[in-house]
Motif scaffolding. Structure first.
Motif, PDB file in Angstrom:
ATOM      1  N   ASN A 225      39.602  49.211  36.832  1.00 17.52           N
ATOM      2  CA  ASN A 225      38.741  48.792  37.935  1.00 17.52           C
ATOM      3  C   ASN A 225      38.233  50.057  38.614  1.00 17.52           C
ATOM      4  O   ASN A 225      39.027  50.794  39.217  1.00 17.52           O
ATOM      5  N   ASN A 227      36.906  50.580  41.261  1.00 17.91           N
ATOM      6  CA  ASN A 227      37.112  50.586  42.716  1.00 17.91           C
ATOM      7  C   ASN A 227      38.586  50.594  43.101  1.00 17.91           C
ATOM      8  O   ASN A 227      38.912  50.475  44.286  1.00 17.91           O
ATOM      9  N   ASP A 228      39.470  50.723  42.105  1.00 20.84           N
ATOM     10  CA  ASP A 228      40.914  50.693  42.372  1.00 20.84           C
ATOM     11  C   ASP A 228      41.585  51.848  41.635  1.00 20.84           C
ATOM     12  O   ASP A 228      41.711  51.831  40.409  1.00 20.84           O
ATOM     13  N   SER A 229      42.026  52.842  42.383  1.00 17.32           N
ATOM     14  CA  SER A 229      42.634  54.040  41.777  1.00 17.32           C
ATOM     15  C   SER A 229      44.025  53.769  41.225  1.00 17.32           C
ATOM     16  O   SER A 229      44.620  54.644  40.583  1.00 17.32           O
TER      17      SER A 229
END
Length: 289
Positions: A225, A227-229
């Motif tokens: 994702n 937007n998700d580290s």
């Protein structure tokens, strides 16, 4: 350790503390960490079928086996001799595991199916896909094999389901082959059977799957994702290694990922730790530390 190759394909420490490093187009490099001594083994000096080597296994008696394009080789390092076992001119051995009674199981990605070598009597058996026979492998082009704690084999293919070979019953069983199964229609790259009798399957483009073969269910599908580290760093997975304490290291087309299995006991989503960004990770090795 410098190694002029097209990419490292495996790293293995043998029972004498030697490191064996496989490389694309470059054969194998043997390295002694204590003295720094190195030796190179290639098509030209070691009887390999080719210089592209992809797999290594050390059997219980300390014998090393390497596989790649051209077949599998037994390593007699004291004599710098590597007897070649080949199945056809186009043999590609992509994984080697050991079964009960020191038997070796060899998977091929070149159409020769699954090979078993009985090291007690020297016989070689070949397992091929047979149409309309549920007690056979799904396809003759195998991507990877692994063995579980009971000694059973797990096989994945480019496409199709997952096969289990029950050693005690001499029987193949197919899982996740339903047309509606997400695993049936994606390209699979790697499989690991963990300490909890679960399977981890890497894919080329669909991330990492955690499976329960007992219920034939998908527990989780880890994907990237942007937007998700704390998500998977890339959906192209090349290697999955379970550490001694049960945690997972996952190599991808864009870095290395660490999954702390203790997080599975909680109610929140698992947070993945990322390392080595912008690097293609195709081999990992756990040392004593």
């Amino acid at each position: 350790i410098g190694f002029d190759c097209g990419g490292v394909t495996f790293i293995h420490e043998d029972h004498q503390g030697m490191l064996w490093i496989g490389g694309l187009y470059a054969g194998v490099k043997r390295y002694q960490p204590v003295t720094g001594a190195m030796s190179y083994h290639t098509l030209g000096n070691s009887n390999f079928g080719g210089n592209d080597l992809w797999s290594i296994h050390e059997s219980q008696d300390g014998t090393l086996w390497v596989g790649g394009w051209g077949g599998a080789n037994k390593v007699i390092s004291s004599e710098n001799f590597f007897p070649l076992l080949t199945f056809s001119e186009e043999s590609f051995v992509n994984s080697i595991v050991e079964g009960p009674n020191s038997g070796l199981w060899i998977s091929t990605g070149s159409g020769e199916g699954l090979i078993h070598i009985d090291r007690l009597n020297g016989t070689i058996s070949q397992y091929l896909s047979r149409e309309n026979d549920p007690n056979s492998i799904i396809a003759n082009f195998i991507t990877r094999i692994d063995s579980d704690a009971a000694g059973n084999l797990w096989l994945i293919y480019g496409y199709g389901g997952v096969s289990q070979y029950d050693i005690s019953e001499n029987k193949f069983t197919t899982f996740f082959d339903d047309q509606e199964s997400a695993l049936n229609v994606i390209l699979k790259t790697y499989i690991t059977a963990d300490q909890n009798e679960q399977l981890w399957v890497g894919t080329f483009g669909s991330g990492l799957f955690q499976l329960d073969p007992r219920t034939e269910s998908i527990i989780r599908n880890f994907t990237h994702n942007p937007n998700d580290s704390t998500s998977l760093s890339d959906d192209r997975v090349y290697v999955i290694e379970e550490s001694r304490n049960g945690d997972l290291w996952v190599g991808t087309n864009n870095g290395l990922n660490f999954i702390d299995r203790n997080q599975e006991n909680g109610s929140t989503p698992i947070r993945i730790q990322r390392y080595l960004p912008e690097r293609v990770i195709v081999a990992t090795f756990e040392d004593d530390n």
